[in-house]
Design a protein around this motif. Structure first.
Motif, PDB file in Angstrom:
ATOM      1  N   THR A 179     -23.973 -45.263 -15.778  1.00 42.42           N
ATOM      2  CA  THR A 179     -24.594 -44.534 -14.668  1.00 42.42           C
ATOM      3  C   THR A 179     -25.850 -45.233 -14.139  1.00 42.42           C
ATOM      4  O   THR A 179     -26.519 -44.724 -13.243  1.00 42.42           O
ATOM      5  CB  THR A 179     -24.985 -43.107 -15.118  1.00 42.42           C
ATOM      6  OG1 THR A 179     -25.830 -43.216 -16.279  1.00 42.42           O
ATOM      7  CG2 THR A 179     -23.767 -42.276 -15.465  1.00 42.42           C
ATOM      8  N   VAL A 212     -38.565 -51.574 -28.909  1.00 42.49           N
ATOM      9  CA  VAL A 212     -37.115 -51.633 -28.735  1.00 42.49           C
ATOM     10  C   VAL A 212     -36.668 -53.057 -29.102  1.00 42.49           C
ATOM     11  O   VAL A 212     -37.497 -53.935 -29.268  1.00 42.49           O
ATOM     12  CB  VAL A 212     -36.662 -51.272 -27.298  1.00 42.49           C
ATOM     13  CG1 VAL A 212     -37.150 -49.890 -26.902  1.00 42.49           C
ATOM     14  CG2 VAL A 212     -37.128 -52.313 -26.299  1.00 42.49           C
ATOM     15  N   TYR A 216     -35.867 -31.936 -32.660  1.00 41.16           N
ATOM     16  CA  TYR A 216     -35.522 -32.364 -31.295  1.00 41.16           C
ATOM     17  C   TYR A 216     -34.285 -33.245 -31.348  1.00 41.16           C
ATOM     18  O   TYR A 216     -34.309 -34.325 -31.926  1.00 41.16           O
ATOM     19  CB  TYR A 216     -36.701 -33.125 -30.684  1.00 41.16           C
ATOM     20  CG  TYR A 216     -36.463 -33.649 -29.292  1.00 41.16           C
ATOM     21  CD1 TYR A 216     -35.622 -32.994 -28.392  1.00 41.16           C
ATOM     22  CD2 TYR A 216     -37.104 -34.808 -28.848  1.00 41.16           C
ATOM     23  CE1 TYR A 216     -35.423 -33.477 -27.109  1.00 41.16           C
ATOM     24  CE2 TYR A 216     -36.915 -35.293 -27.560  1.00 41.16           C
ATOM     25  CZ  TYR A 216     -36.065 -34.627 -26.693  1.00 41.16           C
ATOM     26  OH  TYR A 216     -35.871 -35.118 -25.420  1.00 41.16           O
ATOM     27  N   ALA A 265     -42.615 -40.529 -21.993  1.00 42.89           N
ATOM     28  CA  ALA A 265     -43.751 -41.432 -22.090  1.00 42.89           C
ATOM     29  C   ALA A 265     -43.411 -42.904 -21.928  1.00 42.89           C
ATOM     30  O   ALA A 265     -44.306 -43.737 -21.958  1.00 42.89           O
ATOM     31  CB  ALA A 265     -44.430 -41.230 -23.444  1.00 42.89           C
ATOM     32  N   GLY A 290     -19.963 -32.918 -19.294  1.00 43.86           N
ATOM     33  CA  GLY A 290     -19.498 -33.596 -18.096  1.00 43.86           C
ATOM     34  C   GLY A 290     -20.369 -34.801 -17.837  1.00 43.86           C
ATOM     35  O   GLY A 290     -21.242 -35.145 -18.646  1.00 43.86           O
ATOM     36  N   VAL A 291     -20.101 -35.451 -16.705  1.00 46.14           N
ATOM     37  CA  VAL A 291     -20.875 -36.627 -16.333  1.00 46.14           C
ATOM     38  C   VAL A 291     -21.737 -36.248 -15.133  1.00 46.14           C
ATOM     39  O   VAL A 291     -21.226 -35.953 -14.049  1.00 46.14           O
ATOM     40  CB  VAL A 291     -19.957 -37.819 -16.002  1.00 46.14           C
ATOM     41  CG1 VAL A 291     -20.788 -39.045 -15.643  1.00 46.14           C
ATOM     42  CG2 VAL A 291     -19.049 -38.118 -17.194  1.00 46.14           C
TER      43      VAL A 291
HETATM   44  C1  FAD Z   1     -38.658 -46.072 -26.534  1.00 38.60           C
HETATM   45  C2  FAD Z   1     -38.207 -44.651 -26.375  1.00 38.60           C
HETATM   46  C3  FAD Z   1     -39.101 -43.696 -25.885  1.00 38.60           C
HETATM   47  C4  FAD Z   1     -38.696 -42.363 -25.740  1.00 38.60           C
HETATM   48  N1  FAD Z   1     -39.596 -41.455 -25.247  1.00 38.60           N
HETATM   49  C5  FAD Z   1     -39.201 -40.166 -25.077  1.00 38.60           C
HETATM   50  C6  FAD Z   1     -40.107 -39.196 -24.543  1.00 38.60           C
HETATM   51  O1  FAD Z   1     -41.247 -39.490 -24.218  1.00 38.60           O
HETATM   52  N2  FAD Z   1     -39.664 -37.921 -24.399  1.00 38.60           N
HETATM   53  C7  FAD Z   1     -38.407 -37.540 -24.755  1.00 38.60           C
HETATM   54  O2  FAD Z   1     -38.061 -36.367 -24.601  1.00 38.60           O
HETATM   55  N3  FAD Z   1     -37.540 -38.434 -25.264  1.00 38.60           N
HETATM   56  C8  FAD Z   1     -37.903 -39.723 -25.427  1.00 38.60           C
HETATM   57  N4  FAD Z   1     -37.026 -40.626 -25.950  1.00 38.60           N
HETATM   58  C9  FAD Z   1     -35.694 -40.143 -26.373  1.00 38.60           C
HETATM   59  C10 FAD Z   1     -34.761 -39.994 -25.183  1.00 38.60           C
HETATM   60  O3  FAD Z   1     -34.869 -38.682 -24.660  1.00 38.60           O
HETATM   61  C11 FAD Z   1     -33.325 -40.231 -25.663  1.00 38.60           C
HETATM   62  O4  FAD Z   1     -33.212 -41.571 -26.088  1.00 38.60           O
HETATM   63  C12 FAD Z   1     -32.298 -39.923 -24.591  1.00 38.60           C
HETATM   64  O5  FAD Z   1     -31.037 -39.852 -25.208  1.00 38.60           O
HETATM   65  C13 FAD Z   1     -32.281 -40.972 -23.502  1.00 38.60           C
HETATM   66  O6  FAD Z   1     -31.357 -40.661 -22.490  1.00 38.60           O
HETATM   67  P1  FAD Z   1     -30.772 -41.837 -21.553  1.00 38.60           P
HETATM   68  O7  FAD Z   1     -29.883 -41.218 -20.573  1.00 38.60           O
HETATM   69  O8  FAD Z   1     -31.934 -42.611 -21.060  1.00 38.60           O
HETATM   70  O9  FAD Z   1     -30.045 -42.777 -22.636  1.00 38.60           O
HETATM   71  P2  FAD Z   1     -28.533 -43.103 -23.027  1.00 38.60           P
HETATM   72  O10 FAD Z   1     -28.585 -43.713 -24.386  1.00 38.60           O
HETATM   73  O11 FAD Z   1     -27.900 -43.924 -22.000  1.00 38.60           O
HETATM   74  O12 FAD Z   1     -27.802 -41.695 -23.083  1.00 38.60           O
HETATM   75  C14 FAD Z   1     -28.168 -40.726 -24.046  1.00 38.60           C
HETATM   76  C15 FAD Z   1     -27.151 -39.603 -24.132  1.00 38.60           C
HETATM   77  O13 FAD Z   1     -27.057 -38.924 -22.876  1.00 38.60           O
HETATM   78  C16 FAD Z   1     -25.755 -39.042 -22.349  1.00 38.60           C
HETATM   79  N5  FAD Z   1     -25.875 -39.263 -20.912  1.00 38.60           N
HETATM   80  C17 FAD Z   1     -26.660 -40.173 -20.289  1.00 38.60           C
HETATM   81  N6  FAD Z   1     -26.504 -40.076 -18.962  1.00 38.60           N
HETATM   82  C18 FAD Z   1     -25.605 -39.089 -18.740  1.00 38.60           C
HETATM   83  C19 FAD Z   1     -25.026 -38.530 -17.575  1.00 38.60           C
HETATM   84  N7  FAD Z   1     -25.349 -38.972 -16.358  1.00 38.60           N
HETATM   85  N8  FAD Z   1     -24.120 -37.535 -17.721  1.00 38.60           N
HETATM   86  C20 FAD Z   1     -23.791 -37.078 -18.951  1.00 38.60           C
HETATM   87  N9  FAD Z   1     -24.302 -37.568 -20.079  1.00 38.60           N
HETATM   88  C21 FAD Z   1     -25.208 -38.572 -19.978  1.00 38.60           C
HETATM   89  C22 FAD Z   1     -25.108 -40.190 -23.083  1.00 38.60           C
HETATM   90  O14 FAD Z   1     -23.719 -40.039 -23.139  1.00 38.60           O
HETATM   91  C23 FAD Z   1     -25.730 -40.033 -24.447  1.00 38.60           C
HETATM   92  O15 FAD Z   1     -25.083 -38.996 -25.129  1.00 38.60           O
HETATM   93  C24 FAD Z   1     -37.386 -41.974 -26.090  1.00 38.60           C
HETATM   94  C25 FAD Z   1     -36.495 -42.930 -26.575  1.00 38.60           C
HETATM   95  C26 FAD Z   1     -36.889 -44.254 -26.727  1.00 38.60           C
HETATM   96  C27 FAD Z   1     -35.916 -45.258 -27.273  1.00 38.60           C
END
Ligand code: FAD
Ligand code: NAG
Ligand code: NAG
Ligand code: NAG
Ligand code: NAG
Ligand code: NAG
Ligand code: NAG
Length: 572
Positions: A176, A410, A517, A228, A294-295
């Motif tokens: 996405t 990371v 969380y 953050a 869903g997506v």
């Molecule tokens: C360096 C770092 C800092 C972080 N800081 C914070 C913070 O400040 N606050 C906080 O709350 N969390 C934080 N997180 C945790 C973060 O919330 C999770 O890593 C979250 O899963 C990230 O979502 P993403 O969509 O970016 O990542 P992805 O790894 O791409 O997706 C995570 C999950 O969401 C699903 N997903 C993603 N997009 C969609 C979509 N469009 N439709 C359906 N499902 C989807 C994926 O299938 C997977 O299950 C941090 C993580 C890291 C590594």
């Protein structure tokens, strides 16, 4: 149908294709590709160009120029976010159970050993195919293909996930990342709602990342709650799992603020979910977790006016570990008051950063006096002491000054454990002292860090509109213990790293109710259904079954997941 595809999948496993059904013909892939406008791609592990040799089925080739870019970008989350084959916590691109991997060292990115023979680049958990999603039709085509072939689907956005929920061996991924649109409407009306529901809203494509959203909000003189780190996705996993940020204490979690989702559900329906239509789905998406219902193609979040913020920062030398206990004592003594005064923030064992929109500068400096006094008292023997009390004109200014370059690690392996620590733990001399003891014990057992995240929605009451655990509302801290180990460390050690971090959090588990969380949790969180969702799990499961009767979307510790599914075969 679900049973049928499972049997097909297992049959292919026994035929020697551990990473999924090999019985998808080239014609079927070609037809899928044609149906998504040629945006089907092969998924290649990001470090592939650095390897001279690759295992069976791994596409790509060795390439010195590309390898140099990978070595330079490794560990930079904004570089990783652009690469389909990169996972920010790199073990999720590997297959931990089989030790198959394709990484370089995070500690020394120029070390050639991990990518030199006898090491071979292996596909690991990087999905061998992905669709660069641009619209609902792409998702619908993928869902149909998965149903016909049994190839498991995953949704990958930024690849930041700590629990491996955006990768799976042998899967087809929906990427996405390129859904990057951002727009602001000062009177956004959720579709199907009366005009009286109008609120200021920012509509974000599912791939939007925090740094762009903060800049966009700043340009529009508004405030949007974000996490953050620069490159976490704000419209994907972050918001569906809860989504905490520095302003959540007064403005709420991501789930509190979302006004609408546009989503393709697992049966292929393209729906709008908000408080006026598909309300059950809307509730489930507000905390039920990503990759489950869903997506999502886009979401709209509430915008608040631009606001003046008071910032307090205090630090001593990282090496001055003797000072940490006294520091924790001061924090535990004062944190309920600070939470009531709107402070959110991030606390490491040697520093605290706080921010509030509720006080003026005099009040902020006065209430932070115990913290400043304690840290100042260390100054005679600690040259690293810093104290800062300042006013900033906006969240954007705060983000730029204090968060944008925080360098969250990371490009390494990471194992997390969390606990939501309720106000009750701070309410008597005995409970405060037990909490300080538990924090010290946890800290002694983590290999990387213990962060006390004061980003709970303490001043935002539970209205029943979200599905995250109710424990968020009474928590003072979301404590995160983190173990880290180098990308190229032998994978056999990983099980021990997960166990170690879990045991570190046990000291906090012993004195708190089950609450954690989901996005920053122990991958083996005990009683995870209660910890992540409190009393909401049964209803979430019912909604999951309604929208995904064949369990097409599944991820680790997600609502309705089946731990025995082959898609989880790489977990240890
Ligand atoms: C360096 C770092 C800092 C972080 N800081 C914070 C913070 O400040 N606050 C906080 O709350 N969390 C934080 N997180 C945790 C973060 O919330 C999770 O890593 C979250 O899963 C990230 O979502 P993403 O969509 O970016 O990542 P992805 O790894 O791409 O997706 C995570 C999950 O969401 C699903 N997903 C993603 N997009 C969609 C979509 N469009 N439709 C359906 N499902 C989807 C994926 O299938 C997977 O299950 C941090 C993580 C890291 C590594
Ligand atoms: C899909 O089609 C495009 C355009 O024809 C092509 O460039 C791409 O390589 C194809 N993808 C796969 C996986 O074959
Ligand atoms: C990193 O690896 C390179 C190549 O092996 C080596 O020359 C260099 O000294 C290493 N750097 C560190 C900090 O270990
Ligand atoms: C904002 O939303 C309202 C209500 O849906 C709509 O009428 C209006 O055209 C939108 N404005 C912009 C700038 O998109
Ligand atoms: C920590 O305390 C111990 C015992 O009181 C002392 O020996 C040591 O020097 C102190 N270390 C620092 C860094 O202050
Ligand atoms: C801050 O608020 C207090 C009232 O709580 C008021 O007395 C004081 O003058 C204010 N200070 C500033 C700098 O505005
Ligand atoms: C303090 O916490 C305990 C344990 O949860 C609880 O029983 C008690 O009511 C709390 N007291 C106050 C004053 O909040």
């Amino acid at each position: 149908m679900f049973v049928f595809t499972s049997i097909l999948f297992w049959a292919s496993v026994t035929l020697g294709h551990p990473y999924g059904p090999a019985d998808v013909s080239p014609e079927q892939w070609k037809a899928l590709n044609a149906s998504v406008g040629g945006r089907l791609n092969v998924g290649i592990p990001v470090a592939r160009p650095c390897f001279t040799e690759a295992g069976t089925g791994v596409a790509g080739s060795t390439n010195a120029i590309e390898c140099a870019a990978v070595r330079q970008g490794w560990g930079n989350s904004l570089f990783f976010v652009e690469q389909f084959g990169a996972y920010q916590n790199v073990q999720w691109g590997s297959c931990q159970a089989t030790t198959q991997t394709c990484v370089i060292s995070g500690a020394n990115t120029s070390d050639p050993a991990p990518s030199n023979p006898p090491n071979v680049c292996q596909q690991g958990s990087v999905p061998p195919h992905y669709i660069d999603v641009r619209d609902a039709s792409d998702v619908q085509k993928a869902l149909k293909f998965s149903k016909q072939t049994g190839v498991p689907l995953v949704v990958k956005n930024t690849g930041h996930d700590y629990k491996g929920r955006s990768s799976a061996p042998g899967s087809l991924a929906l990427w996405t990342h390129n859904l990057q649109s951002l727009s602001y409407n000062a009177s956004f009306v959720p579709a199907g709602c009366p005009a009286s529901h109008a609120k200021p809203g920012v509509t974000m494509g599912a791939g939007s990342i925090i740094t762009n959203i903060v800049a966009f909000a700043e340009a529009n003189d508004i405030t949007v709650v974000t996490g953050a780190e620069t490159s976490v996705g704000a419209s994907g996993g972050w918001v569906m799992g809860g989504g905490h940020g520095a302003l959540s204490n007064t403005l709420g979690l991501g789930v509190d603020r979302v006004l609408e989702f546009k989503i393709v559900t697992p049966t292929g329906a393209f729906l709008t979910a908000n408080e006026c239509q598909n309300t059950d789905l809307f509730w489930a998406l507000r905390g039920g977790g990503g990759g489950t219902f869903g997506v999502v193609l886009e979401s709209t979040t509430l915008a608040s006016p631009k606001m003046t913020l008071q910032v307090a920062f205090a630090a001593f030398s990282r090496t001055n570990t003797n000072a940490t206990r006294g520091f924790y004592e001061v924090l535990v003594e004062n944190s309920v008051r600070w939470a009531e005064q709107g402070f959110g923030g991030y606390i490491e064992p040697f520093q605290a950063l706080y921010v509030t929109p509720k006080l003026n500068s005099t009040e902020s400096a006065a209430t932070m006096k115990p913290l400043f006094d304690y840290v100042t008292s260390l100054a005679p023997t600690d040259p690293g002491v810093q104290i800062l009390s300042t006013e900033l004109p906006s969240y954007g200014a705060f983000f730029q000054n204090f968060l944008a370059n925080s360098g969250a690690p990371v490009g390494e392996n990471a194992a997390l454990g969390t606990r939501l620590i309720p106000a009750a733990n701070f309410n008597s001399t005995a409970s405060r002292s037990a909490l300080v003891d538990a924090l010290m014990q946890t800290l002694a057992h983590v290999t990387f860090d213990l962060t006390l995240i004061a980003t709970t929605p303490y001043n935002v009451p539970d209205t029943g509109a979200t599905s995250v655990t109710e424990a968020w509302r009474t928590a003072i801290w979301h404590a995160v213990a983190e173990g880290g180990w180098d990308a190229s460390v032998p994978i056999a050690d990983e099980k021990a790293a997960y166990t170690g971090i879990s045991q570190a959090v046990d000291f906090l588990r012993a004195i708190t109710p089950d609450a954690a969380y989901q996005n920053e949790a122990d991958i083996h969180e005990p009683n995870h259904e209660v910890s992540f969702w409190g009393t909401h799990y049964a209803r979430l499961l019912q909604i999951k079954k309604k929208y995904d009767p064949d369990n097409v979307l599944s991820c680790w510790h997600c609502v309705g997941y089946d731990p025995s599914s082959p898609r989880f075969s790489c977990y240890v």
